[in-house]
Design an enzyme around this catalytic site. Structure first.
Site, PDB file in Angstrom:
ATOM      1  N   TRP A 235       1.142  -1.318   0.200  1.00  0.00           N
ATOM      2  CA  TRP A 235       0.202  -0.006  -0.259  1.00  0.00           C
ATOM      3  C   TRP A 235       0.960   1.514   0.194  1.00  0.00           C
ATOM      4  O   TRP A 235       0.789   2.527  -0.511  1.00  0.00           O
ATOM      5  CB  TRP A 235      -1.479   0.044   0.937  1.00  0.00           C
ATOM      6  CG  TRP A 235      -1.899  -1.471   1.063  1.00  0.00           C
ATOM      7  CD1 TRP A 235      -2.374  -2.251   1.647  1.00  0.00           C
ATOM      8  CD2 TRP A 235      -3.023  -1.410  -0.126  1.00  0.00           C
ATOM      9  NE1 TRP A 235      -2.636  -3.309   1.377  1.00  0.00           N
ATOM     10  CE2 TRP A 235      -3.426  -2.628   0.405  1.00  0.00           C
ATOM     11  CE3 TRP A 235      -3.628  -0.580  -0.940  1.00  0.00           C
ATOM     12  CZ2 TRP A 235      -4.266  -3.039  -0.450  1.00  0.00           C
ATOM     13  CZ3 TRP A 235      -4.021  -1.143  -2.025  1.00  0.00           C
ATOM     14  CH2 TRP A 235      -4.765  -2.204  -1.721  1.00  0.00           C
TER      15      TRP A 235
ATOM     16  N   ASP B 240      -2.524   7.151   5.135  1.00  0.00           N
ATOM     17  CA  ASP B 240      -3.419   6.519   4.483  1.00  0.00           C
ATOM     18  C   ASP B 240      -4.168   5.241   5.704  1.00  0.00           C
ATOM     19  O   ASP B 240      -3.554   4.354   6.091  1.00  0.00           O
ATOM     20  CB  ASP B 240      -2.621   5.789   3.962  1.00  0.00           C
ATOM     21  CG  ASP B 240      -3.709   4.732   3.263  1.00  0.00           C
ATOM     22  OD1 ASP B 240      -4.862   4.495   3.713  1.00  0.00           O
ATOM     23  OD2 ASP B 240      -3.329   3.814   2.711  1.00  0.00           O
TER      24      ASP B 240
ATOM     25  N   LYS C  58     -13.747  -0.659   6.418  1.00  0.00           N
ATOM     26  CA  LYS C  58     -13.678  -1.784   7.371  1.00  0.00           C
ATOM     27  C   LYS C  58     -14.175  -1.056   8.806  1.00  0.00           C
ATOM     28  O   LYS C  58     -15.128  -1.693   8.825  1.00  0.00           O
ATOM     29  CB  LYS C  58     -11.889  -1.303   7.321  1.00  0.00           C
ATOM     30  CG  LYS C  58     -10.608  -0.798   6.021  1.00  0.00           C
ATOM     31  CD  LYS C  58     -10.341  -2.819   5.375  1.00  0.00           C
ATOM     32  CE  LYS C  58      -9.508  -2.522   4.405  1.00  0.00           C
ATOM     33  NZ  LYS C  58      -9.275  -3.582   3.811  1.00  0.00           N
TER      34      LYS C  58
END
Lengths: 362, 362
Positions: B100, B168, B192
């Protein structure tokens, strides 16, 4: 409370059967909620594949065209379409039919392109679609907005062009037959005739992918999404699932050809009433009238409160005109039944019967 | 079929009560489906306002910070955050903790920035969080990924920095208390601990808005969305509505402080079993272990089929490790109850009781 008749401009009505199936899936979709399944699960991959296949079937998408689901709505599509179509001229032709066109132009400029407005209906307050000859010239592409929700105007056929055509079809895609081969990029926010807000549809000629003349961040590059089958990143699972349900419903009930006839019947019914009824008047050029968004005004503005009360009493919602256009707007997307238009027309007739004599006496 | 125990990495489990209320709203939300209401309707404006207020309340967002909902997930956030933080250096510091982070770095470069990777755990296969001193230097900002879903590592506290920090937090926001004032931009895909896929959350120091040193298309400019109260264009109505329901549930059940304790208890329970059970082994540095995504392997890989059968029999789903990491991954987001972890731990114990003697004989 009985279900309201939703003439809203979008997000907008979808078929009741779709609402019911989507509601069930939020509780249980093969043992889990549709909201908690992985986008990489076989169950959702099957949903995405079916949604793409149903778009292709509904619109007879020819070989050599890709269907993709992204996010960001038409507002991000303005930028994405311009960036992906930038070529050696770094210059594009735009047709200006109002607010949405103007926003598209702004993002083409933000992408670093030079823009020529080759036709505009600004002079008449966007109450018409400009007359356009065959488009040609030293442009990378031409862009237009097929239906203008705010004013209630619509292109009745695709423009004629010798250069690639990009079209924002957010508000009339799936409402009538189109020839996809006329376009290099079609893009559309989902939230009218496709599904709930949150997904954006792109139909793209594959040969244009990866040909841009300007730097392309990954998300904005349509090639990224094409190569990953719309799974470059987590897609809006529920919006795509519900869009798939809606496309299933569309095809089951005769597809785009059948709904086009229904949409024409709804538009004919309402426009006929507007033209016949002395208390109402259409807003735009008759030949450019939209079948999706019917805009009209009262001939006696002082009756506004009374008419507002009348349609609200008839259980109608969403009839208020856009704040920049005023008056009334009846948005009649695929899922709005003819019966709702009949209620509106009947309401207009009764309203006029009640008020016409008082006006004539003045 | 009884409800499956969903350890999936995302989109992921949300509270059952949220699923139930969201399901009802798809059929009827003040007389219409939540899927057909206008995003400009007072009903939805109230939803958006409440969602933003609940984010602020949950995370004690201080004065001078704005909360916004966009689309495009973290994948578009990589680009948006870099573009909005570009300043005179046009150079940024990135901490590399895996896939990521690498994607974030790629989009910063695509935005035209020079990137220095000032710390990385690449050398050990991203099985740790690098040691980082106070960050300073001629950078516009520093960026890191707070939790790494693939490897199962997590920053246990915010980094110490003299330059603006961008984070992030897609996979651990709302799972533990944070000090928002430590950050200039926090961004997170919703799917999430916040809500279903389709919305992306930004928490932004207002003073950074409109300060970018590079050209900014409208959608990519956080100032655009701030000025329009997250209604620059049609937002993903249903995703935001469901996020609001989930935040209501979070606050009703004690808020972030309370769920942090539950998450710690779940993690302690599972890591304790991994460390005690001779047939299992954790993947990553003990001090860097994630409380959200617990990764582990079998000490005897030849038992993989048997263990897969065991957890599936226990009605567990989503335990397969990421394709690039292998092994197993138990994602334990807020809505996963402690009881599900207890079932997993019991399954591991029983599995070991059944197989350990055979192995010891070999």
């Amino acid at each position: 409370m009985s279900k309201q008749l939703n003439f809203g401009a979008g997000p907008c009505i979808l078929p009741q059967e779709v609402f019911e199936e989507a509601s069930k899936a939020v509780l249980n979709f093969n043992g889990l909620s549709i909201l908690e399944i992985s986008h990489r699960s076989p169950d959702f991959v099957a949903v995405m594949d079916e949604a793409i296949a149903l778009v292709k079937k509904s619109l007879n998408v020819p070989e050599g065209y890709a269907v993709m689901f992204l996010q960001g709505g038409a507002s991000l599509g303005f930028l994405i379409s311009a960036m992906n179509m930038a070529r050696k001229h770094k210059k594009a032709a735009y047709i200006d039919t109002g607010v949405w066109s103007a926003k598209a132009i702004k993002e083409a400029v933000n992408a670093g392109l030079e823009v020529d407005i080759i036709a505009s209906s600004k002079a008449d307050g966007y109450k018409s679609i400009p007359n356009i000859d065959t488009i040609d010239g030293d442009y990378d592409f031409v862009h237009y907005t097929s239906n203008n929700t705010i004013y209630g105007t619509q292109f009745k056929k695709a423009i004629d062009s010798k250069i690639p055509v990009v079209c924002d079809m957010s508000s009339d895609i799936f409402s009538k037959e189109i020839n996809v081969a006329d376009f290099d990029i079609i893009y559309a926010g989902a939230q009218k005739n496709l599904g709930p807000a949150g997904a954006t549809l792109y139909i793209v000629k594959e040969s244009i992918l990866g040909q841009s003349s300007i730097p392309m961040p990954s998300y904005l590059n349509l090639k990224t999404h094409f190569e990953k089958d719309s799974m470059f990143n987590t897609p809006p699972v529920f919006s795509i699932y519900t869009s798939m349900l809606n496309l299933r419903y569309l095809l089951k009930t005769g597809g785009v050809a059948a709904i086009e006839k229904v949409n024409q019947a709804k538009a004919d019914l309402l426009y006929t009433e507007i033209d016949a009824n002395p208390l109402f008047m259409g807003n735009v050029n008759i030949k450019d009238r939209s079948n999706m968004n019917v805009t009209f005004v009262l001939t006696h503005e002082e009756l506004t409160d009374e008419f507002n009360a009348a349609w609200k009493k008839a259980n109608i919602v969403g009839l208020k005109g856009h704040r920049s256009a005023g008056g009334f707007r009846a948005s009649m997307y695929n899922a709005l039944p003819l019966s709702s238009v009949e209620v509106l027309v009947q309401t207009m007739k009764e309203f006029t019967a009640e008020h016409i004599s008082k006006i004539n006496k003045k």
